[in-house]
Design an enzyme around this catalytic site. Structure first.
Site, PDB file in Angstrom:
ATOM      1  N   LYS A  48     -42.767  27.266 -36.042  1.00  0.00           N
ATOM      2  CA  LYS A  48     -43.834  28.197 -36.403  1.00  0.00           C
ATOM      3  C   LYS A  48     -44.530  28.797 -35.187  1.00  0.00           C
ATOM      4  CE  LYS A  48     -44.271  29.028 -39.956  1.00  0.00           C
ATOM      5  NZ  LYS A  48     -43.509  29.743 -41.015  1.00  0.00           N
TER       6      LYS A  48
HETATM    7  C1  LIG Z   1     -41.489  21.900 -41.171  1.00  0.00           C
HETATM    8  C2  LIG Z   1     -41.122  23.256 -41.644  1.00  0.00           C
HETATM    9  N1  LIG Z   1     -39.877  23.483 -42.048  1.00  0.00           N
HETATM   10  C3  LIG Z   1     -39.495  24.691 -42.501  1.00  0.00           C
HETATM   11  C4  LIG Z   1     -40.357  25.742 -42.598  1.00  0.00           C
HETATM   12  C5  LIG Z   1     -39.873  27.034 -43.166  1.00  0.00           C
HETATM   13  O1  LIG Z   1     -39.820  28.087 -42.259  1.00  0.00           O
HETATM   14  P1  LIG Z   1     -40.157  29.563 -42.719  1.00  0.00           P
HETATM   15  O2  LIG Z   1     -41.626  29.593 -43.022  1.00  0.00           O
HETATM   16  O3  LIG Z   1     -39.801  30.438 -41.567  1.00  0.00           O
HETATM   17  O4  LIG Z   1     -39.366  29.876 -43.951  1.00  0.00           O
HETATM   18  C6  LIG Z   1     -41.661  25.547 -42.178  1.00  0.00           C
HETATM   19  C7  LIG Z   1     -42.619  26.614 -42.310  1.00  0.00           C
HETATM   20  O5  LIG Z   1     -43.775  26.455 -42.545  1.00  0.00           O
HETATM   21  C8  LIG Z   1     -42.061  24.281 -41.689  1.00  0.00           C
HETATM   22  O6  LIG Z   1     -43.323  24.047 -41.290  1.00  0.00           O
END
Ligand SMILES: Cc1ncc(COP(=O)(O)O)c(C=O)c1O
Length: 321
Positions: A48
């Site tokens: 993030k």
């Molecule tokens: C630990 C974790 N995995 C996966 C994601 C998913 O990523 P995206 O928000 O780009 O879809 C996030 C997003 O908040 C996350 O914090």
């Protein structure tokens, strides 16, 4: 030898994360390479950092964010850490709204960067925090900048310009599959758009929890969730469901067999990536890679580190360390 980077600001440490080849958990697919892109190597410890920084920089550039404004959002997770870190580094005040029952380490990490934490009703969960942000903004709309990562095009753009480009630079000659989970969906949208520009088709596989009630923090079960405005269903080539148990078990295996202690969404992504590699192996399929072009390669995102989940969230399983 790779030279040690010297940088002017922690902001410059975002991106250029390494790809590590998995060796043990892929033992049943010896002719396919599976790489994890280690997003926990970003300074805030997660994937993030990329969208948080890009949303801030784009807003500073076009005047939506000025130094007298306060960045506000309703996240207690990785995006909150990233806002707090870059807010401190760039001299921008940050205010985060979280339900008051969020774990103490979640509150402490934000406060450590000088972020102001406002609490919302614990019984109303994350939706209550979103409503509270809207209330706070409505009282003094000129005071705040609300990045709204679910609707902000800078979120996928960070991955188009960063994650996707970096993967092509590292393994563009061999990558056949890309795997990432869907949360805001920014990682999949931006990275897949970039990978789809490649001359050879690269299959982009989106991972979702297979059940609305799940313990894969960071991921959304889109069929039962509010679909983020940045999501375009036409971008991923395939969507696969992964169970909480499979995500957690793979996270355990990655720690014990590969020395990678990652969070459970990373476990789910890598579980899906290993399954793809095993299917390619079983069928003798090269994933569209021309003969003589080397081994096919699957790249999965490792979103964050496992120690971020030592304090229990909405899913608890006993670990014996
Ligand atoms: C630990 C974790 N995995 C996966 C994601 C998913 O990523 P995206 O928000 O780009 O879809 C996030 C997003 O908040 C996350 O914090």
């Amino acid at each position: 030898m790779i030279r040690v980077r010297r940088i002017d600001s922690v902001v410059d440490a975002v991106g250029n994360t390494p790809l590590v080849r998995l060796r043990k958990v892929t033992s049943r697919a010896p002719d396919v390479d599976v790489y994890a892109k280690l997003e926990f190597a970003n300074p805030g410890g997660s994937v993030k950092d990329r969208p948080a920084l890009r949303m801030i920089l784009d807003a500073l550039r076009d005047g939506r964010l000025t130094r007298d404004k306060i960045l506000i959002d309703s996240t207690s997770g990785n995006t909150g850490v990233a806002y707090s870190l870059f807010g401190a580094a760039l001299g921008i005040r940050v205010r985060l709204v979280m339900p008051s029952n969020v774990s103490k380490p979640r509150k402490d990490i934000a406060r450590a960067f000088g972020t102001e934490v406002i609490f919302s009703d614990p019984l109303e969960g994350s939706d209550g925090a979103i409503l509270k942000v809207r209330e706070v903004i409505a009282e003094e709309p000129d005071v705040y900048f609300y990045p709204d990562q679910y609707a902000n095009p800078s979120n996928p753009l960070a991955h188009y310009d960063g994650t996707g480009r970096e993967i092509l630079e590292a393994v563009g000659d061999r990558i056949t599959h890309f795997v990432a989970g869907l949360g805001t969906t920014g990682t999949m949208m931006g990275t897949a758009r970039r990978l789809h520009e490649h001359t050879r088709p690269i299959r982009c596989v989106a991972v979702e929890p297979d059940d609305p009630l799940h313990g894969l923090e960071g991921l959304k079960h889109l069929a039962t969730s509010i679909v983020p405005p940045i999501f375009d269903a036409g971008v991923p080539d395939e969507r696969v469901g992964v169970s909480t148990e499979d995500g957690w078990d793979m996270a355990d295996r990655l720690a014990r067999e590969e020395g990678l202690h990652v969070g459970h969404s990373s476990g789910a992504n890598i579980f899906a990536a290993v399954r793809i590699a095993e299917e390619l192996q079983a069928k003798g399929d090269r994933g569209g890679l021309p003969a003589g072009a080397g081994r096919p390669c699957v790249v999965a995102i490792a979103c964050d580190r496992g120690d971020r989940y030592f304090a229990p969230l909405n899913w608890e399983r006993r670990y014996v360390w």
